[in-house]
Design a protein around this motif. Structure first.
Motif, PDB file in Angstrom:
ATOM      1  N   THR A 156      15.933  32.912  25.500  1.00  0.00           N
ATOM      2  CA  THR A 156      16.519  31.844  26.544  1.00  0.00           C
ATOM      3  C   THR A 156      15.683  30.733  26.454  1.00  0.00           C
ATOM      4  O   THR A 156      14.362  30.752  26.184  1.00  0.00           O
ATOM      5  CB  THR A 156      16.862  32.556  28.044  1.00  0.00           C
ATOM      6  N   LEU A 171      10.362  27.541  33.087  1.00  0.00           N
ATOM      7  CA  LEU A 171      10.031  28.596  33.761  1.00  0.00           C
ATOM      8  C   LEU A 171       9.049  28.541  34.821  1.00  0.00           C
ATOM      9  O   LEU A 171       8.977  29.031  35.920  1.00  0.00           O
ATOM     10  CB  LEU A 171       9.871  29.771  32.871  1.00  0.00           C
ATOM     11  N   LEU A 217      11.703  31.769  25.724  1.00  0.00           N
ATOM     12  CA  LEU A 217      11.313  32.984  25.821  1.00  0.00           C
ATOM     13  C   LEU A 217      12.081  33.825  24.856  1.00  0.00           C
ATOM     14  O   LEU A 217      13.142  33.880  24.914  1.00  0.00           O
ATOM     15  CB  LEU A 217      11.707  33.328  27.326  1.00  0.00           C
ATOM     16  N   VAL A 263       6.169  33.612  25.041  1.00  0.00           N
ATOM     17  CA  VAL A 263       6.238  32.208  26.097  1.00  0.00           C
ATOM     18  C   VAL A 263       6.092  31.355  24.808  1.00  0.00           C
ATOM     19  O   VAL A 263       4.971  31.203  24.236  1.00  0.00           O
ATOM     20  CB  VAL A 263       5.555  32.226  27.108  1.00  0.00           C
ATOM     21  N   PHE A 265      18.308  38.319  27.740  1.00  0.00           N
ATOM     22  CA  PHE A 265      17.590  37.664  28.642  1.00  0.00           C
ATOM     23  C   PHE A 265      18.750  36.503  29.470  1.00  0.00           C
ATOM     24  O   PHE A 265      19.520  36.208  29.148  1.00  0.00           O
ATOM     25  CB  PHE A 265      16.811  36.661  27.691  1.00  0.00           C
ATOM     26  N   ILE A 312      17.828  33.610  33.111  1.00  0.00           N
ATOM     27  CA  ILE A 312      16.989  33.293  34.374  1.00  0.00           C
ATOM     28  C   ILE A 312      17.621  33.457  35.732  1.00  0.00           C
ATOM     29  O   ILE A 312      19.080  33.526  35.812  1.00  0.00           O
ATOM     30  CB  ILE A 312      16.912  31.678  34.073  1.00  0.00           C
ATOM     31  N   SER A 324      12.703  32.963  37.557  1.00  0.00           N
ATOM     32  CA  SER A 324      12.229  34.008  37.074  1.00  0.00           C
ATOM     33  C   SER A 324      12.773  34.402  35.800  1.00  0.00           C
ATOM     34  O   SER A 324      14.216  34.236  35.790  1.00  0.00           O
ATOM     35  CB  SER A 324      12.200  35.240  38.100  1.00  0.00           C
ATOM     36  N   LEU A 325      12.122  34.765  34.834  1.00  0.00           N
ATOM     37  CA  LEU A 325      12.834  35.472  33.471  1.00  0.00           C
ATOM     38  C   LEU A 325      13.496  37.053  33.926  1.00  0.00           C
ATOM     39  O   LEU A 325      12.679  37.891  34.576  1.00  0.00           O
ATOM     40  CB  LEU A 325      11.863  35.775  32.615  1.00  0.00           C
ATOM     41  N   THR A 340      14.894  40.273  32.020  1.00  0.00           N
ATOM     42  CA  THR A 340      15.215  40.830  30.516  1.00  0.00           C
ATOM     43  C   THR A 340      15.671  42.255  30.773  1.00  0.00           C
ATOM     44  O   THR A 340      15.291  42.862  31.571  1.00  0.00           O
ATOM     45  CB  THR A 340      13.755  40.961  29.731  1.00  0.00           C
ATOM     46  N   THR A 399      11.704  41.807  35.090  1.00  0.00           N
ATOM     47  CA  THR A 399      11.652  40.348  35.528  1.00  0.00           C
ATOM     48  C   THR A 399      10.314  39.984  35.541  1.00  0.00           C
ATOM     49  O   THR A 399       9.369  40.922  35.745  1.00  0.00           O
ATOM     50  CB  THR A 399      12.261  40.183  36.929  1.00  0.00           C
ATOM     51  N   TRP A 400      10.156  38.598  35.143  1.00  0.00           N
ATOM     52  CA  TRP A 400       8.889  38.298  34.938  1.00  0.00           C
ATOM     53  C   TRP A 400       8.861  36.922  35.460  1.00  0.00           C
ATOM     54  O   TRP A 400       9.809  35.897  35.703  1.00  0.00           O
ATOM     55  CB  TRP A 400       8.759  37.846  33.444  1.00  0.00           C
ATOM     56  N   THR A 415      21.859  30.471  30.390  1.00  0.00           N
ATOM     57  CA  THR A 415      20.502  31.079  29.900  1.00  0.00           C
ATOM     58  C   THR A 415      20.945  32.648  29.386  1.00  0.00           C
ATOM     59  O   THR A 415      19.998  33.063  28.675  1.00  0.00           O
ATOM     60  CB  THR A 415      19.806  31.076  31.137  1.00  0.00           C
TER      61      THR A 415
END
Length: 632
Positions: free
Chosen positions: A223, A227, A236, A263, A291, A293, A302-303, A305, A324-325, A593
């Motif tokens: 995506t 971020l 990402l 990243v 993926f 957002i 946040s990302l 996945t 999540t990241w 995204t």
């Protein structure tokens, strides 16, 4: 009536959405959190039309939030103003003056003209052409917009896949003016690991999946978004041993099972940081995934996945994990991980949606028949629902508070679904209307309602319509239904994607590379736009469609038939409707995204024939940003 609640007034937003329009007085509760959004520019385009050019530009959500409709525009050609009085009813202008020229617009706020916009993007051929770098045997699968250089104009990141699946997946970035920025080679893991034992979708190193299931690619694993809110978008992506970045550096790992979330700097194509992918499902073989957002705290992106695998045979039970990241000064850091309980009844669809289903300002993660809360807990599983390929969430009924959903169903593990489709409350999962069981499903253990769509295609009925790909017109599942009035037609339009293309607020339909308009009177469709020289890809889809330039209506990005270029098309239909750019609406922008199986994108307010005024978004620009719009 199936609907438990109806108001007589036509609303454009729920009370919770409207609450964000007003500041709290001193001594009372603080103002709702504001999302940090992209710092977009005016997005001016000039397309040959009539004797001159059709101009279209953005009304920004950031300025609409401050000034509402108290904004007008002046239009300039070679420095000379074209309009006698400021343009107030639209963000379009038809110029029929002779000769070519350089166009710009200036906003007028409280009678004061603001600074000039950037020059118009050139659509001299009727489209903007983006030449693709040489890659024999490759086609473009997906595209993600993102402002990679921070100038307020989107660039495009594309995934390119080999038709023979014996060469690595490629990620490339391009400007809308046709400059290639970089290429990332996903390495051998993107094709040698794909498909596993046939029971699962491809390995996470693959960008967009494999031919393991049904000959299609269901995943994305990439995506594009800003971020860390520094004004420039990152890319990402899942990576593995042999992934090669634009500067020649490579990922090295001892085993193909060692895979990562990388990243990538959006401007240079170089890796900034990486973290290992959760290994919970390694014993099950390759995993598929998506993926996306989400604004899990209501303010910062946040990302998200998703990993999914199937245990046993091809139609085995799903195992689903979300990680999540966050990206900040400490690098890419885990936020929370959630493994969906195998006994919950949750089943993976082919694309997630990140959307604020309870209207509290924070996004949830929707995956077909279930929703995960912003804190990584299970919100609900729709009673009786199983796996389907597509689902939709939006404000489908303007007279009903909150958001609604529509989903389709198919057989899984030889079990015939209880119903072919359902219309439901997106906040609670309550089924509001449930499709009837077609008679020909009695002995069919592999039934698949492959498509379902929603859109306001009939202005004579309030709210959206919805329909499926059921072919038999005598079957209970066939025809078009309205969210308030039930079945209104026994025939159906195309059932691929909803698009806003012409001048009204109703929806058109996008299928292959053409746009169709539904005629409720004749119950037929007609093509209103059909470009030549371009083709669609898997699932009759183009790599992307959405509002990335010009006014609020949507553009189509398609690949040329010889696979050497992309072409971006925008409408030249006049309109008296003026809305802030859809790209700064929360649900709509996040819809870009996630690619995967591909689904229609929607706003989180009601956008249809009955819409009169839309709510102001609760958004802000990144800290320290110098506005890309043309006033302070």
């Amino acid at each position: 009536m199936h609907r438990p609640y109806r108001r007589r007034t036509v609303a454009v937003a729920s009370a919770a959405l409207l609450a964000g329009l007003f500041s709290a007085p001193a001594g009372h509760a603080a103002e709702a959190p504001r999302r940090v959004v992209e710092n977009l520019d005016r997005g001016l385009v000039a397309v040959p039309s009539g004797k001159g050019a059709f101009l279209s530009w953005r009304l920004l959500g950031t300025e609409y939030a401050r000034h509402g409709n108290a904004i007008a525009f002046n239009v300039y050609k070679n420095g000379r103003r074209l309009n006698r009085t400021p343009v107030t009813k639209s963000t379009t202008y038809q110029d029929n003056t002779p000769g070519k020229g350089a166009y710009a617009v200036r906003a007028v706020v409280n009678g004061h003209e603001q600074k000039r916009s950037s020059a118009a993007l050139d659509f001299a051929q009727g489209y903007a052409e983006i030449p693709l770098a040489t890659a024999d045997g490759y086609t473009v699968q997906h595209a993600w917009p993102g402002d990679l250089d921070g100038d307020g104009l989107y660039e495009i990141v594309v995934s390119r896949l080999s038709g023979t699946r014996d060469k690595p997946d490629l990620l490339e970035a391009y400007t809308l003016t046709g400059q290639r920025l970089w290429r990332v080679d996903q390495g051998p893991g993107s094709y040698t690991q794909a498909g596993g034992n046939g029971a699962n979708d491809p390995a996470p190193a693959a960008i967009s999946g494999s031919t393991a299931i049904g000959g299609y690619r269901n995943d994305d694993n990439v995506t594009v978004f800003d971020l860390d809110s520094d004004g420039k978008a990152e890319v990402l992506v899942h990576t593995a041993d042999g992934t090669t970045f634009a500067d020649g550096s490579k990922v090295t790992a001892a085993s193909p099972a060692n895979q990562f979330v990388s990243v990538i700097d959006g401007l240079t194509g170089t890796e900034r940081t990486r973290q290992p992918v959760p290994d919970d499902f390694v014993a099950d073989g390759p995993s598929g995934g998506h993926f996306g957002i989400a604004y899990l705290d209501g303010e910062h992106p946040s990302l998200v996945t998703k990993l999914v695998t199937r245990v046993g045979a091809k139609r085995g039970s799903f195992r689903i994990l979300f990680q999540t990241w966050d990206l900040n000064g400490a690098g890419l850091t885990p936020r929370w991980k959630y493994v969906v309980p195998s006994t919950s009844g949750a089943t993976s669809f082919h694309q997630i949606r990140t959307v604020d289903v309870d209207l509290d300002g924070k996004d949830e993660i929707a995956d077909g028949n279930y929703v995960v809360n912003s804190d990584g807990t299970l919100r609900y599983v729709v009673d009786g629902a199983g796996h389907g390929d597509r689902f939709h969430i939006a404000d489908l009924d303007p007279d009903r508070p909150g958001l609604e959903g529509f989903a389709i169903q198919q057989a899984e593990s030889g079990v015939i679904p209880t119903f072919p489709w359902y219309y439901y409350d997106a906040d609670t999962g309550e089924r509001l209307v449930t499709g009837q069981h077609p008679a020909d499903w009695v002995n069919d253990t592999d039934i698949d309602v492959g498509r379902g769509s929603t859109g306001d295609i009939d202005p004579d009925h309030p709210g959206y319509e919805y329909w499926t790909s059921t072919a038999d017109v005598t079957a209970p599942g066939a025809g078009v239904r309205n969210v308030q009035d039930g079945k209104i037609s026994t025939t159906t339009p195309s059932v691929n994607f909803r698009i806003w293309w012409d001048g009204d607020k109703a929806s058109e339909n996008l299928d292959f590379t053409h746009v169709e308009k539904w005629d409720p009177a004749s119950e037929t469709t007609s093509k209103i736009f059909e470009p030549s020289g371009v083709v669609s890809g898997a699932r009759n889809a183009t790599p992307f469609y959405g509002d990335i330039v010009g006014d609020w209506r949507e553009e189509i990005l398609a690949e040329t038939a010889d696979h050497t270029a992309l072409r971006l098309y925008t409408t030249t239909e006049p309109t008296r409707t003026r809305l802030y750019t859809l790209a700064q609406n929360a649900e709509y922008r996040l819809g870009w995204t996630v690619r995967g199986y591909l689904q229609s994108t929607y706003t989180d307010y009601y956008l249809g024939t009955e819409t009169r005024r839309v709510p102001k978004p609760s958004i802000t620009l990144p800290e320290g940003a110098v506005r890309s719009d043309d006033h302070a």
